[in-house]
Design a protein around this motif. Structure first.
Motif, PDB file in Angstrom:
ATOM      1  N   PRO A 783       0.828  -1.212   0.000  1.00 12.07           N
ATOM      2  CA  PRO A 783       0.000   0.000   0.000  1.00 12.07           C
ATOM      3  C   PRO A 783       0.864   1.264   0.000  1.00 12.07           C
ATOM      4  CG  PRO A 783      -0.735  -1.558   1.673  1.00 12.07           C
ATOM      5  CD  PRO A 783       0.585  -2.042   1.190  1.00 12.07           C
ATOM      6  N   ILE A 784       0.375   2.295  -0.697  1.00  9.61           N
ATOM      7  CA  ILE A 784       1.071   3.576  -0.775  1.00  9.61           C
ATOM      8  C   ILE A 784       0.153   4.669  -0.229  1.00  9.61           C
ATOM      9  CG2 ILE A 784       2.235   5.247  -2.261  1.00  9.61           C
ATOM     10  CD1 ILE A 784       3.668   2.601  -2.101  1.00  9.61           C
ATOM     11  N   PHE A 785       0.682   5.499   0.663  1.00 10.84           N
ATOM     12  CA  PHE A 785      -0.049   6.610   1.257  1.00 10.84           C
ATOM     13  C   PHE A 785       0.558   7.935   0.812  1.00 10.84           C
ATOM     14  CE2 PHE A 785      -1.096   3.131   4.034  1.00 10.84           C
ATOM     15  CZ  PHE A 785      -2.357   3.417   4.534  1.00 10.84           C
ATOM     16  N   SER A 786      -0.299   8.926   0.638  1.00 19.97           N
ATOM     17  CA  SER A 786       0.171  10.291   0.426  1.00 19.97           C
ATOM     18  C   SER A 786       0.265  10.978   1.777  1.00 19.97           C
ATOM     19  CB  SER A 786      -0.790  11.063  -0.479  1.00 19.97           C
ATOM     20  OG  SER A 786      -0.451  12.438  -0.515  1.00 19.97           O
ATOM     21  N   GLU A 787       1.336  11.720   2.010  1.00 20.70           N
ATOM     22  CA  GLU A 787       1.446  12.493   3.228  1.00 20.70           C
ATOM     23  C   GLU A 787       0.553  13.734   3.144  1.00 20.70           C
ATOM     24  OE1 GLU A 787       5.321  13.434   4.581  1.00 20.70           O
ATOM     25  OE2 GLU A 787       5.985  11.358   4.690  1.00 20.70           O
ATOM     26  N   ASP A 788       0.432  14.440   4.288  1.00 23.79           N
ATOM     27  CA  ASP A 788      -0.314  15.696   4.297  1.00 23.79           C
ATOM     28  C   ASP A 788       0.218  16.606   3.196  1.00 23.79           C
ATOM     29  OD1 ASP A 788      -1.192  14.519   6.587  1.00 23.79           O
ATOM     30  OD2 ASP A 788      -0.254  15.935   7.950  1.00 23.79           O
ATOM     31  N   GLN A 789      -0.687  17.352   2.550  1.00 24.66           N
ATOM     32  CA  GLN A 789      -0.232  18.252   1.505  1.00 24.66           C
ATOM     33  C   GLN A 789      -1.178  19.440   1.367  1.00 24.66           C
ATOM     34  OE1 GLN A 789      -1.719  16.329  -2.604  1.00 24.66           O
ATOM     35  NE2 GLN A 789      -0.321  14.979  -1.510  1.00 24.66           N
ATOM     36  N   GLY A 790      -0.602  20.578   1.021  1.00 23.49           N
ATOM     37  CA  GLY A 790      -1.387  21.790   0.825  1.00 23.49           C
ATOM     38  C   GLY A 790      -0.827  22.606  -0.321  1.00 23.49           C
ATOM     39  N   TYR A 791      -1.711  23.265  -1.066  1.00 24.77           N
ATOM     40  CA  TYR A 791      -1.306  24.018  -2.253  1.00 24.77           C
ATOM     41  C   TYR A 791      -1.976  25.382  -2.263  1.00 24.77           C
ATOM     42  CZ  TYR A 791       0.393  19.502  -3.864  1.00 24.77           C
ATOM     43  OH  TYR A 791       1.051  18.305  -3.955  1.00 24.77           O
ATOM     44  N   LEU A 792      -1.236  26.384  -2.719  1.00 25.95           N
ATOM     45  CA  LEU A 792      -1.750  27.741  -2.846  1.00 25.95           C
ATOM     46  C   LEU A 792      -1.886  28.094  -4.321  1.00 25.95           C
ATOM     47  CD1 LEU A 792      -2.512  30.491  -1.576  1.00 25.95           C
ATOM     48  CD2 LEU A 792      -0.089  31.126  -1.760  1.00 25.95           C
ATOM     49  N   ASP A 793      -3.097  28.486  -4.727  1.00 27.01           N
ATOM     50  CA  ASP A 793      -3.374  28.927  -6.088  1.00 27.01           C
ATOM     51  C   ASP A 793      -3.966  30.333  -6.033  1.00 27.01           C
ATOM     52  OD1 ASP A 793      -2.656  26.338  -6.951  1.00 27.01           O
ATOM     53  OD2 ASP A 793      -4.720  25.640  -6.649  1.00 27.01           O
ATOM     54  N   ALA A 794      -3.846  31.060  -7.134  1.00 31.02           N
ATOM     55  CA  ALA A 794      -4.357  32.428  -7.169  1.00 31.02           C
ATOM     56  C   ALA A 794      -4.765  32.801  -8.583  1.00 31.02           C
ATOM     57  CB  ALA A 794      -3.299  33.413  -6.656  1.00 31.02           C
ATOM     58  N   SER A 795      -5.700  33.745  -8.675  1.00 28.15           N
ATOM     59  CA  SER A 795      -6.105  34.293  -9.965  1.00 28.15           C
ATOM     60  C   SER A 795      -6.562  35.734  -9.776  1.00 28.15           C
ATOM     61  CB  SER A 795      -7.231  33.458 -10.591  1.00 28.15           C
ATOM     62  OG  SER A 795      -8.400  33.535  -9.802  1.00 28.15           O
ATOM     63  N   ILE A 796      -6.273  36.567 -10.769  1.00 25.80           N
ATOM     64  CA  ILE A 796      -6.709  37.963 -10.781  1.00 25.80           C
ATOM     65  C   ILE A 796      -7.256  38.275 -12.166  1.00 25.80           C
ATOM     66  CG2 ILE A 796      -6.036  40.376 -10.493  1.00 25.80           C
ATOM     67  CD1 ILE A 796      -3.736  39.451  -8.743  1.00 25.80           C
ATOM     68  N   TRP A 797      -8.502  38.742 -12.220  1.00 27.16           N
ATOM     69  CA  TRP A 797      -9.145  39.097 -13.476  1.00 27.16           C
ATOM     70  C   TRP A 797      -9.567  40.562 -13.443  1.00 27.16           C
ATOM     71  CZ3 TRP A 797      -9.709  36.177 -17.836  1.00 27.16           C
ATOM     72  CH2 TRP A 797      -9.386  34.820 -17.730  1.00 27.16           C
ATOM     73  N   TYR A 798      -9.435  41.200 -14.602  1.00 26.80           N
ATOM     74  CA  TYR A 798      -9.863  42.595 -14.721  1.00 26.80           C
ATOM     75  C   TYR A 798     -10.754  42.743 -15.945  1.00 26.80           C
ATOM     76  CZ  TYR A 798      -9.862  47.636 -15.379  1.00 26.80           C
ATOM     77  OH  TYR A 798     -10.244  48.943 -15.553  1.00 26.80           O
ATOM     78  N   THR A 799     -11.957  43.296 -15.743  1.00 29.44           N
ATOM     79  CA  THR A 799     -12.888  43.549 -16.835  1.00 29.44           C
ATOM     80  C   THR A 799     -12.631  44.942 -17.388  1.00 29.44           C
ATOM     81  OG1 THR A 799     -14.549  42.114 -15.813  1.00 29.44           O
ATOM     82  CG2 THR A 799     -15.308  43.671 -17.495  1.00 29.44           C
ATOM     83  N   ILE A 800     -12.091  44.991 -18.605  1.00 29.08           N
ATOM     84  CA  ILE A 800     -11.751  46.283 -19.209  1.00 29.08           C
ATOM     85  C   ILE A 800     -13.017  47.025 -19.600  1.00 29.08           C
ATOM     86  CG2 ILE A 800     -10.539  47.372 -21.127  1.00 29.08           C
ATOM     87  CD1 ILE A 800      -8.652  44.953 -21.147  1.00 29.08           C
ATOM     88  N   ASN A 801     -13.928  46.351 -20.263  1.00 28.30           N
ATOM     89  CA  ASN A 801     -15.216  46.927 -20.651  1.00 28.30           C
ATOM     90  C   ASN A 801     -16.180  45.771 -20.894  1.00 28.30           C
ATOM     91  OD1 ASN A 801     -14.617  45.949 -23.316  1.00 28.30           O
ATOM     92  ND2 ASN A 801     -13.486  47.847 -23.729  1.00 28.30           N
ATOM     93  N   ASP A 802     -17.310  46.049 -21.535  1.00 30.48           N
ATOM     94  CA  ASP A 802     -18.307  45.002 -21.761  1.00 30.48           C
ATOM     95  C   ASP A 802     -17.809  43.894 -22.671  1.00 30.48           C
ATOM     96  OD1 ASP A 802     -20.044  46.366 -20.166  1.00 30.48           O
ATOM     97  OD2 ASP A 802     -21.131  47.327 -21.823  1.00 30.48           O
TER      98      ASP A 802
END
Length: 850
Positions: A783-802
């Protein structure tokens, strides 16, 4: 899965959508573009309104992953009992001590590419009073993926269940162990016959899905809704996976596991001495640059394995749904329907059987080494960017791997002929196109043998009825529905039994036939006649009840109880069993061509067409507090009682080869329905935008959820002996009372959000605790186990116009490494397995809508 795509009559007038995105991976150091576009319009005519939509997408994706992988840990003591035939495995210099150590590290790096193309076209019509709507749609998806992997690993780890060479692996006086005796650092020394492999592997898959559907929606009045849906699906899948291995006499390795990323250093020396039979006269292993083909010991090409899969599948399905609205009393609507589907799949798969020796027959010197044969190798350097600049130390970082181009399918055919023409292949390997069956020739041009074709057919029928209730007149308004679904599931699977002949050279095969005639007759390389399995049709009923109560205007409670099922995969239901012989031989150090001992064991692995779905009785209770228009706090309690769990099991059985009439007792491993258990826990979730703050501060928001899962009473019968006798892979390290794969006890997600005047931003951190990846790994056989894990993701969106939006995205911003561990014993002790690092990714996007 019900995939809902955009439809032209769902949009107001003409729409044009365009997007472009490019993402960058820091390890692969490459940009990957993707594009998509959509055009949709609708128009009125004398016979009703029409709508038309067409969309297309194309994307490329490149990635890289590096890893340091440890072999299995084994007990090194005078009293070890896991491998009785080995006797004492005590480490010299550590008399009287019970220690545990791996036989060495793997080094691996892989690049991958993925190209996807998608196309969607939809045509709709509805009559003038909008009581009839018809939709015809066609979707095509074409995906090609490839990866190129290079791995360095000691031959002691090529079969994790086989520890015959354990005693040969030693440690220096610099070795350190923890307080329980497990290796943490030191120099690992190898004799000449425990060589390293430089393995090159190329994999390419292509899958095509074509989906055509026709839907009619009838709403003759406000009470009736009738929907008819027909779908036909055609799929194809091709895979080629080819591996070529070079072998070289190994130098000592320094390994340090005391840091987050292990340190590996190839020392260029060999403390245990000994000269391989393939070394040039006067040479000694470990005294020259490992990248020199004419150095201390020539590399040579030891083996090749070529693998192919070709599969085709079809599905036809029909759905009919009817709903009737009632305007008085508690009962508001009645709905019912039926579903029919017919699935057929044919798969040709050799399951990694076609492998063999090349320029070396076991126990004899190779035909030729690397020197003078540059076509056999290319130098590959594990550079300063390997594992993000960590992990590999020292000067010996360049090794001679087989050429990656030779692993490609068309090139491999020519490479085979090149080896034969040059006299470099005396091991007997031939590519699958040259293989012959027991009848004298393959069944088709791809070289598939008759017993490498399996088919699976599934007929599924369902029907349901549902009653919806509403009472808004109560002090606490109530909404509810109760339903019942009938499911019928029938399977027909054809396949064969395969009695695989072990890949041995001339010397070993002669010894094998002389001393193990029964095994030689049983494992004759043949395939039995086609067998067809038609298990009893599985039927069940699935009741469900859902109730929601509005305690106040802001607080809602929900209660749900139901029965659900989970269907087995087509792969696990294949009607095919592979019977294999595990052969390990010991040669005379003074004369490697002389075999002085051999151990042979039999085992089998296969599918199970008699698998039935897993069943779950489940209950959920939820309280939801909507304390503002943009804020909520919820608490959910849940429990699932599961039966018919899918488990891999060993069964001691007697198997008869119908070709020769020879019988053999062995452990056969396959998926079965066995065991039951309970999963329960709770989830708490909070989200809010702080719109009560002034100005731009009002755009901030947070989101948080935490889930706790407990796995209780997972009945798990014994899986067979855990003592390995003669290298039996099925008998090695079988453990019971394992958790269900993929479930962490603790999971939480936290997000910081911002939305104000055209700016949308999100920073999300996702964390989960340890969980089981697989009950049995293909290399470690544990058997194989994954250890504790954490990930940081990010996104930034800007609406210029319609019309225009631009965005920046990032994933794995903390450059986290994935860590796994191998279960070592029934008590649950685990040892380090894999340390892998993949790309941090950054993406730039632009979207336009007109």
């Amino acid at each position: 899965m019900n995939l809902i795509t955009r439809k032209p009559l769902d949009m107001d007038g003409r729409k044009i959508f365009l997007s472009a995105k490019t993402s960058y991976g820091d390890l692969v150091d490459d940009w990957s573009p993707s594009y998509s576009g959509l055009f949709s319009d609708r128009w009125d005519t004398d016979i009703g309104e029409f709508g038309f939509l067409i969309s297309a997408s194309t994307s490329e994706f490149t990635a890289r992953g590096d890893g340091i992988n440890l072999t299995n840990f084994y007990e090194r003591s005078a009293t070890q009992t896991e491998f009785p035939t080995l006797g004492s495995t005590e480490l010299p210099g550590y008399a009287g001590k019970k220690l545990y150590m791996p036989t060495g590290p793997w080094m691996q790096t892989a690049d991958s590419n993925r190209d996807r193309n998608g196309f969607d076209a939809a045509l709709q019509w509805q009559n003038s009073d909008e009581t009839i709507k018809a939709t015809a749609e066609f979707i095509r998806s074409d995906s090609e993926e490839s990866w190129r992997e290079r791995v360095l690993f000691p031959t002691t780890s090529s079969q994790g269940f086989d520890a015959d060479l354990t005693n040969a692996v030693l440690v220096g006086t610099d070795a350190t162990f923890d307080d329980k005796g497990y290796f943490t650092s030191g120099t690992i020394s190898y004799p000449w016959n425990v060589a390293y492999l430089a393995s090159t592997r190329g994999d390419r898959t292509e899958s095509i899905v074509e989906d055509a559907s026709f839907n009619v929606l009838l709403t003759p009045d406000h009470k009736w809704k009738i929907e008819l849906d027909y779908q036909t699906l055609d799929t194809s899948y091709e895979r080629e996976n080819n591996t070529i291995n070079n072998r070289f006499a190994m130098s000592d390795v320094f390994l340090d596991l005391r840091t987050k990323i292990p340190t590996v250093k190839f020392l260029g020396t060999n403390a245990t001495g000994g000269v391989p039979d393939w070394c040039p006269a006067g040479k000694n292993p470990g005294t020259a640059d490992l990248s020199d083909p004419a150095g201390a010991c020539d590399y040579y090409q030891v083996s090749i394995m070529d693998t192919n899969v070709d599969a085709e599948g079809t599905m036809d399905s029909f759905t009919a749904d009817v709903e009737y609205q009632i305007e008085s009393g508690w009962l508001k609507s009645i709905a019912g329907g039926a579903y029919f589907s017919d699935i057929d799949r044919t798969t040709q798969d050799d399951e990694y059987i076609n492998w063999g020796a090349v320029s070396h027959t076991w126990g004899t010197a190779p035909t030729a080494g690397m020197a003078g044969n540059p076509e056999l190798y290319e130098g590959v350097t594990f550079g300063n960017d390997f594992m993000g600049g960590k992990g590999l130390a020292g000067d010996n970082r360049t090794f001679l791997f087989p050429r990656m181009s030779n692993t490609q399918e068309k090139n491999l055919l020519a490479y085979d002929q090149f080896l034969m023409d040059k006299g470099l292949n005396n091991g007997g390997w031939r590519n699958r196109g040259a293989r012959v069956s027991i009848d004298g020739k393959p069944t088709n041009a791809q070289g598939y043998l008759p017993h490498e074709t399996v088919t699976t057919a599934i007929d599924r029928e369902e029907a349901y009825v549902r009653f919806d209730f509403v009472n808004d007149e109560l002090a606490m308004p109530v909404k509810a529905n109760v339903g019942l679904r009938y499911v019928s599931y029938g399977v027909e699977a054809t396949g064969t039994s395969r009695f695989n002949k072990p890949g041995l050279g001339d010397v070993a095969e002669a010894y094998y036939k002389q001393n193990f005639p029964t095994y030689a007759a049983f494992f004759n390389g043949g395939g039995s006649t086609v067998n067809t399995a038609e298990p009893d049709t599985y039927t069940t009923t699935l009741p469900s009840l859902n109730v929601s109560v509005a305690v106040t205007d802001d607080i809602i409670t929900r209660f749900a109880v139901s029965k659900a099922i989970f269907f087995p995969s087509l792969y696990d239901m294949r009607n095919t069993t592979n019977y294999n012989a595990a052969v390990t031989s010991t040669t005379d150090p003074a004369n490697p061509a002389n075999i002085i001992d051999m151990k042979v064991s039999a085992n089998g692995t296969g599918g199970n067409p008699n698998l039935q779905p897993e069943e779950s009785n489940q209950i959920d209770l939820t309280a939801e507090w909507y304390f503002s228009e943009v804020g909520s706090l919820t608490l959910s309690l849940f429990q699932k009682d599961i039966e018919n769990l899918f488990r891999e099991r060993n069964y001691q059985t007697t198997v008869i080869n119908p070709d020769t009439g020879t019988s053999m007792d062995m452990l056969v491993r396959r998926q079965v329905n066995e065991g039951e258990g309970s999963i329960k826990g709770f989830e708490v979730a909070y989200q809010q935008f702080y719109d009560f703050l002034p100005g731009f501060w009002s755009g901030f928001g947070t989101q948080f959820n935490y889930t706790y899962v407990s796995q209780d009473d997972l009945e798990d019968a014994e899986m067979g002996t855990s003592v390995s006798v003669g290298g039996d892979r099925n008998a090695f390290r079988n453990f019971n009372n394992l958790p269900l794969p993929g479930l962490s006890e603790d999971t939480y997600n936290f997000a910081l959000m911002y939305q104000y005047e055209g700016v949308e931003a999100r920073f999300a951190y996702n964390w989960r605790s340890e969980y089981l990846i697989t009950r049995r790994d293909a290399n470690s056989f544990a058997p194989i186990f994954s250890e504790d894990q954490g990930y940081l993701d990010a996104s930034i969106w800007y609406t210029i116009n319609d019309n225009f939006r631009i965005g920046i995205e990032g994933s794995n911003l903390l450059d986290e490494m994935t860590l796994t561990r191998t279960q070592f014993n029934q008590e649950g002790v685990t040892t380090p397995k894999n340390f892998s690092l993949t790309d941090r990714r950054y993406a730039l996007s632009v979207r336009a809508t007109f």
